[in-house]
Design a protein around this motif. Structure first.
Motif, PDB file in Angstrom:
ATOM      1  N   VAL A  54      -8.473 -29.079 -49.433  1.00 35.52           N
ATOM      2  CA  VAL A  54      -9.059 -29.442 -50.725  1.00 35.52           C
ATOM      3  C   VAL A  54     -10.252 -30.388 -50.603  1.00 35.52           C
ATOM      4  CG1 VAL A  54      -6.882 -29.028 -51.907  1.00 35.52           C
ATOM      5  CG2 VAL A  54      -7.440 -31.345 -51.156  1.00 35.52           C
ATOM      6  N   GLY A  55     -10.500 -30.905 -49.399  1.00 36.61           N
ATOM      7  CA  GLY A  55     -11.701 -31.690 -49.155  1.00 36.61           C
ATOM      8  C   GLY A  55     -11.634 -33.166 -49.515  1.00 36.61           C
ATOM      9  N   THR A  56     -10.560 -33.582 -50.182  1.00 40.86           N
ATOM     10  CA  THR A  56     -10.434 -34.979 -50.613  1.00 40.86           C
ATOM     11  C   THR A  56     -10.503 -35.946 -49.427  1.00 40.86           C
ATOM     12  OG1 THR A  56      -9.073 -34.342 -52.491  1.00 40.86           O
ATOM     13  CG2 THR A  56      -8.841 -36.619 -51.737  1.00 40.86           C
ATOM     14  N   LEU A  57     -11.322 -37.010 -49.581  1.00 42.63           N
ATOM     15  CA  LEU A  57     -11.388 -38.047 -48.540  1.00 42.63           C
ATOM     16  C   LEU A  57     -10.175 -38.962 -48.670  1.00 42.63           C
ATOM     17  CD1 LEU A  57     -15.119 -39.266 -48.526  1.00 42.63           C
ATOM     18  CD2 LEU A  57     -14.037 -37.575 -47.036  1.00 42.63           C
ATOM     19  N   GLN A  58      -9.559 -39.256 -47.547  1.00 39.61           N
ATOM     20  CA  GLN A  58      -8.474 -40.235 -47.543  1.00 39.61           C
ATOM     21  C   GLN A  58      -9.074 -41.630 -47.333  1.00 39.61           C
ATOM     22  OE1 GLN A  58      -5.686 -39.640 -48.551  1.00 39.61           O
ATOM     23  NE2 GLN A  58      -4.995 -37.585 -47.960  1.00 39.61           N
ATOM     24  N   PRO A  59      -8.333 -42.672 -47.674  1.00 38.34           N
ATOM     25  CA  PRO A  59      -8.843 -44.036 -47.424  1.00 38.34           C
ATOM     26  C   PRO A  59      -8.712 -44.374 -45.939  1.00 38.34           C
ATOM     27  CG  PRO A  59      -6.657 -44.131 -48.426  1.00 38.34           C
ATOM     28  CD  PRO A  59      -7.025 -42.674 -48.351  1.00 38.34           C
ATOM     29  N   TYR A  60      -9.486 -43.662 -45.094  1.00 33.99           N
ATOM     30  CA  TYR A  60      -9.305 -43.788 -43.645  1.00 33.99           C
ATOM     31  C   TYR A  60      -9.838 -45.118 -43.091  1.00 33.99           C
ATOM     32  CZ  TYR A  60     -14.195 -42.309 -43.372  1.00 33.99           C
ATOM     33  OH  TYR A  60     -15.556 -42.232 -43.517  1.00 33.99           O
ATOM     34  N   VAL A  61     -10.819 -45.707 -43.787  1.00 37.23           N
ATOM     35  CA  VAL A  61     -11.329 -47.003 -43.332  1.00 37.23           C
ATOM     36  C   VAL A  61     -10.261 -48.074 -43.545  1.00 37.23           C
ATOM     37  CG1 VAL A  61     -13.106 -48.761 -43.679  1.00 37.23           C
ATOM     38  CG2 VAL A  61     -13.717 -46.336 -43.802  1.00 37.23           C
ATOM     39  N   GLU A  62      -9.666 -48.059 -44.762  1.00 38.41           N
ATOM     40  CA  GLU A  62      -8.607 -49.015 -45.064  1.00 38.41           C
ATOM     41  C   GLU A  62      -7.418 -48.791 -44.133  1.00 38.41           C
ATOM     42  OE1 GLU A  62     -10.257 -47.153 -47.135  1.00 38.41           O
ATOM     43  OE2 GLU A  62     -10.876 -48.284 -48.907  1.00 38.41           O
ATOM     44  N   ALA A  63      -7.101 -47.514 -43.872  1.00 42.37           N
ATOM     45  CA  ALA A  63      -5.969 -47.184 -42.993  1.00 42.37           C
ATOM     46  C   ALA A  63      -6.209 -47.731 -41.588  1.00 42.37           C
ATOM     47  CB  ALA A  63      -5.771 -45.671 -42.945  1.00 42.37           C
ATOM     48  N   GLY A  64      -7.472 -47.669 -41.132  1.00 39.80           N
ATOM     49  CA  GLY A  64      -7.816 -48.221 -39.820  1.00 39.80           C
ATOM     50  C   GLY A  64      -7.565 -49.723 -39.769  1.00 39.80           C
ATOM     51  N   GLY A  65      -7.944 -50.416 -40.840  1.00 38.22           N
ATOM     52  CA  GLY A  65      -7.721 -51.862 -40.924  1.00 38.22           C
ATOM     53  C   GLY A  65      -6.243 -52.208 -40.907  1.00 38.22           C
ATOM     54  N   ILE A  66      -5.460 -51.417 -41.655  1.00 35.99           N
ATOM     55  CA  ILE A  66      -4.015 -51.651 -41.719  1.00 35.99           C
ATOM     56  C   ILE A  66      -3.390 -51.480 -40.324  1.00 35.99           C
ATOM     57  CG2 ILE A  66      -1.850 -50.634 -42.575  1.00 35.99           C
ATOM     58  CD1 ILE A  66      -3.475 -50.003 -45.212  1.00 35.99           C
ATOM     59  N   CYS A  67      -3.803 -50.423 -39.631  1.00 37.73           N
ATOM     60  CA  CYS A  67      -3.223 -50.159 -38.311  1.00 37.73           C
ATOM     61  C   CYS A  67      -3.615 -51.224 -37.296  1.00 37.73           C
ATOM     62  CB  CYS A  67      -3.615 -48.766 -37.823  1.00 37.73           C
ATOM     63  SG  CYS A  67      -2.638 -47.499 -38.630  1.00 37.73           S
ATOM     64  N   GLN A  68      -4.860 -51.709 -37.404  1.00 36.32           N
ATOM     65  CA  GLN A  68      -5.286 -52.789 -36.504  1.00 36.32           C
ATOM     66  C   GLN A  68      -4.446 -54.043 -36.736  1.00 36.32           C
ATOM     67  OE1 GLN A  68      -9.552 -52.986 -37.128  1.00 36.32           O
ATOM     68  NE2 GLN A  68      -9.934 -52.518 -34.971  1.00 36.32           N
ATOM     69  N   ARG A  69      -4.255 -54.350 -38.025  1.00 38.96           N
ATOM     70  CA  ARG A  69      -3.499 -55.555 -38.378  1.00 38.96           C
ATOM     71  C   ARG A  69      -2.055 -55.434 -37.922  1.00 38.96           C
ATOM     72  NH1 ARG A  69      -0.999 -56.392 -43.098  1.00 38.96           N
ATOM     73  NH2 ARG A  69      -2.128 -54.729 -44.171  1.00 38.96           N
ATOM     74  N   LEU A  70      -1.471 -54.239 -38.069  1.00 40.09           N
ATOM     75  CA  LEU A  70      -0.060 -54.045 -37.723  1.00 40.09           C
ATOM     76  C   LEU A  70       0.131 -53.673 -36.252  1.00 40.09           C
ATOM     77  CD1 LEU A  70       1.017 -52.029 -40.907  1.00 40.09           C
ATOM     78  CD2 LEU A  70       1.537 -54.423 -40.387  1.00 40.09           C
ATOM     79  N   GLU A  71      -1.008 -53.465 -35.546  1.00 42.23           N
ATOM     80  CA  GLU A  71      -0.964 -53.083 -34.129  1.00 42.23           C
ATOM     81  C   GLU A  71      -0.177 -51.802 -33.898  1.00 42.23           C
ATOM     82  OE1 GLU A  71       0.282 -56.660 -32.119  1.00 42.23           O
ATOM     83  OE2 GLU A  71      -1.773 -57.422 -32.087  1.00 42.23           O
ATOM     84  N   VAL A  72      -0.439 -50.838 -34.779  1.00 44.48           N
ATOM     85  CA  VAL A  72       0.155 -49.502 -34.635  1.00 44.48           C
ATOM     86  C   VAL A  72      -0.995 -48.530 -34.383  1.00 44.48           C
ATOM     87  CG1 VAL A  72       1.347 -47.635 -35.862  1.00 44.48           C
ATOM     88  CG2 VAL A  72       2.144 -50.002 -36.105  1.00 44.48           C
ATOM     89  N   PRO A  73      -0.902 -47.693 -33.355  1.00 44.41           N
ATOM     90  CA  PRO A  73      -2.017 -46.768 -33.102  1.00 44.41           C
ATOM     91  C   PRO A  73      -2.196 -45.751 -34.224  1.00 44.41           C
ATOM     92  CG  PRO A  73      -0.185 -46.330 -31.595  1.00 44.41           C
ATOM     93  CD  PRO A  73       0.156 -47.582 -32.350  1.00 44.41           C
ATOM     94  N   LEU A  74      -3.467 -45.525 -34.577  1.00 48.20           N
ATOM     95  CA  LEU A  74      -3.792 -44.566 -35.635  1.00 48.20           C
ATOM     96  C   LEU A  74      -4.400 -43.305 -35.021  1.00 48.20           C
ATOM     97  CD1 LEU A  74      -4.150 -43.877 -38.691  1.00 48.20           C
ATOM     98  CD2 LEU A  74      -6.433 -44.899 -38.520  1.00 48.20           C
ATOM     99  N   VAL A  75      -3.832 -42.162 -35.366  1.00 44.38           N
ATOM    100  CA  VAL A  75      -4.420 -40.869 -35.012  1.00 44.38           C
ATOM    101  C   VAL A  75      -5.244 -40.418 -36.212  1.00 44.38           C
ATOM    102  CG1 VAL A  75      -3.980 -38.455 -34.448  1.00 44.38           C
ATOM    103  CG2 VAL A  75      -2.526 -40.248 -33.457  1.00 44.38           C
ATOM    104  N   LEU A  76      -6.559 -40.342 -36.026  1.00 41.46           N
ATOM    105  CA  LEU A  76      -7.462 -39.980 -37.123  1.00 41.46           C
ATOM    106  C   LEU A  76      -7.902 -38.531 -36.969  1.00 41.46           C
ATOM    107  CD1 LEU A  76      -9.009 -41.033 -39.618  1.00 41.46           C
ATOM    108  CD2 LEU A  76     -10.872 -41.683 -38.077  1.00 41.46           C
ATOM    109  N   ASP A  77      -7.529 -37.691 -37.937  1.00 39.95           N
ATOM    110  CA  ASP A  77      -7.907 -36.278 -37.898  1.00 39.95           C
ATOM    111  C   ASP A  77      -9.258 -36.121 -38.593  1.00 39.95           C
ATOM    112  OD1 ASP A  77      -8.291 -33.596 -38.195  1.00 39.95           O
ATOM    113  OD2 ASP A  77      -6.354 -33.178 -39.128  1.00 39.95           O
ATOM    114  N   ALA A  78     -10.285 -35.902 -37.777  1.00 38.85           N
ATOM    115  CA  ALA A  78     -11.650 -35.803 -38.304  1.00 38.85           C
ATOM    116  C   ALA A  78     -12.124 -34.360 -38.377  1.00 38.85           C
ATOM    117  CB  ALA A  78     -12.592 -36.630 -37.433  1.00 38.85           C
ATOM    118  N   THR A  79     -11.175 -33.421 -38.339  1.00 39.00           N
ATOM    119  CA  THR A  79     -11.529 -32.003 -38.237  1.00 39.00           C
ATOM    120  C   THR A  79     -12.526 -31.542 -39.306  1.00 39.00           C
ATOM    121  OG1 THR A  79      -9.400 -31.545 -37.240  1.00 39.00           O
ATOM    122  CG2 THR A  79     -10.596 -29.664 -38.147  1.00 39.00           C
TER     123      THR A  79
END
Lengths: 364, 78
Positions: free
Chosen positions: A137-162
């Motif tokens: 459907v093309g909708t952008l996810q809040p991937y920038v915010e998600a990156g910040g959350i994962c950095q803060r929580l020290e959980v690795p983020l898999v980002l699907d940029a397909t």
């Protein structure tokens, strides 16, 4: 496929490149081509060239990404957090890695970020996954915010940029550990997947490896295809912005035209915060297979997320999670060359086709 | 069988074995046979029936009272 990429692919086949780990001349040429390809991808996603790996497909890249972080983090737990609308390859990998938690999305396909963050922050989470943009459907996810959350929580983020690579600037995207892509989505060969693993990522190969690509993806790479993929991506990075602008405006026209001219249609996704080239809609009372075939006869190749559309018995999990009508579904993907004349033609062909199918089944 | 008195269906459509969008087409054709405020029962086992009936209700301003595949209850609102 982009013309430049096809030409590069054929030229590369002609050149007779060899095994990139060998020292003979064809091998050295192959190694050089791989280096160039890695540089293009690295520049596109803000990574280092030696962090870039080429796999055999986007699905392989997703599986390697998810299973690799799950293995690297297995002492922390086995939960993999995704959204409900991630690609089926990611969902399947997450389920096979351990405990899969899929976080709900709203009607436009945005993940509930608060719920997603809470799941990522729960103890026992090995990794989190999110898409830059949804592939249906093309909708952008809040991937920038998600990156910040994962950095803060020290959980690795898999980002699907397909769906985003080439079309959305990711050169400054931060907070991810592993990024995936697929050349088929940006006009390169379908046989090239992209896997970028940050140096500090807790990733371990979830399969036996060898000397190729730094021990991260085994087997001799298909150098001509990878070279062609890099040519396609490079074309996007250089000339993409004008194409992106055109595609974005054409999808706006298409969306407005469909809503105005086809009654009882459910247009999916965020109308503004989206990738430029995708539009998905569902026509009530119409079956997706018939609609796809009728549009094909009219000269339009479109995809469908409806269950009846041959490839699956189940409707698209993306549409179902969003609460979008799953039958009568059509996904239009604009190409590099799609012009306003084709959009106008589509808008003049679609309404009578839908009306005719509805009349045949006695629905109105 | 009908646990809720208020949800006693005015009409029941057995669309088991039918593929979507057929069950939704049937609901669309026959919803007018129940009065406003009354309930229509749909029996459908196609995996798309649940999500598609929910979407149909949203698009047509009707209410999906219960979704318990293969049984669904819709209240006609208009």
């Amino acid at each position: 496929m982009l013309a430049d990429a096809r030409e590069a692919w054929l030229d590369a086949q002609q050149a007779g490149w060899g095994d990139p780990v060998r020292l003979h001349r064809p091998g050295r040429l192959a190694a050089q081509a791989m280096d160039q390809a890695r540089e293009v991808v690295a520049a596109a996603v803000g990574a280092r060239p030696d962090e870039v790996i080429f796999t055999a497909s986007g699905v392989h890249a997703s599986q390697a990404a998810v299973l690799g972080v799950a293995l690297g983090r297995r002492r922390m737990g086995s939960r993999i957090v995704t959204t409900a609308v991630d690609h089926s390859a990611v969902l399947a990998a997450a389920a096979s890695a351990g405990t899969h938690q899929a976080v709900e999305v709203d009607h436009e396909g945005h993940v509930d970020l608060e719920q997603w963050a809470a799941a990522v922050g729960s103890s026992g989470t090995a990794a989190a996954c999110i898409q830059v943009a949804n592939h249906e459907v093309g909708t952008l996810q809040p991937y920038v915010e998600a990156g910040g959350i994962c950095q803060r929580l020290e959980v690795p983020l898999v980002l699907d940029a397909t769906s985003a690579l080439g079309r959305i600037d990711l050169s400054a995207a931060a907070g991810w550990s592993v990024l995936t892509g697929w050349a088929g989505a940006f006009g390169g060969p379908a046989s090239v997947g992209i896997l970028v693993i940050k140096k500090n990522a807790r990733w371990r190969a979830p399969y036996p490896t060898d000397d190729y690509q730094g021990g991260r993806w085994p087997g001799m790479p298909d150098v001509p295809a990878i070279y062609a993929a890099a040519v396609a991506l490079d074309r996007w990075l250089r000339d993409g912005p004008t194409v992106v602008k055109r595609q974005y405006d054409l999808v706006d026209q298409l969306r407005a035209g469909i809503v105005a001219q086809v009654p009882d249609v459910d247009v999916a996704g965020d109308p503004l915060r989206r990738v430029p080239h995708l539009l998905t809609f569902s026509a009530l009372y119409v079956d997706g297979e018939t609609l796809t075939l009728e549009l094909d006869k009219a000269g339009f190749s479109v995809a469908s997320g409806s269950a009846c559309s041959a490839s699956s018995e189940h409707p698209s999990h993306v549409l179902a999670a969003m609460g979008t009508l799953t039958h009568g579904n059509v996904r239009v993907g604009l190409t590099w060359t799609t012009a306003v004349a084709e959009i106008s033609q589509f808008l003049s062909e679609l309404p009578p086709i839908v009306a005719r199918i509805r009349a045949t089944v006695g629905a109105s | 069988m009908n646990e809720a008195g208020s949800a006693f269906p005015g009409l029941s459509l057995d669309c088991r074995g039918m593929k979507c969008p057929r069950p939704i087409i049937e609901v669309g054709r026959r919803i007018s046979e129940v009065g406003v405020g009354a309930v229509l029962e749909l029996l459908a086992d196609d995996p798309a029936a649940g999500p598609d009936l929910a979407a149909w209700c949203r698009m047509r301003g009707q209410t999906l009272l219960d979704s318990d595949p293969p049984r669904f209850l819709v209240r006609r609102e208009s």
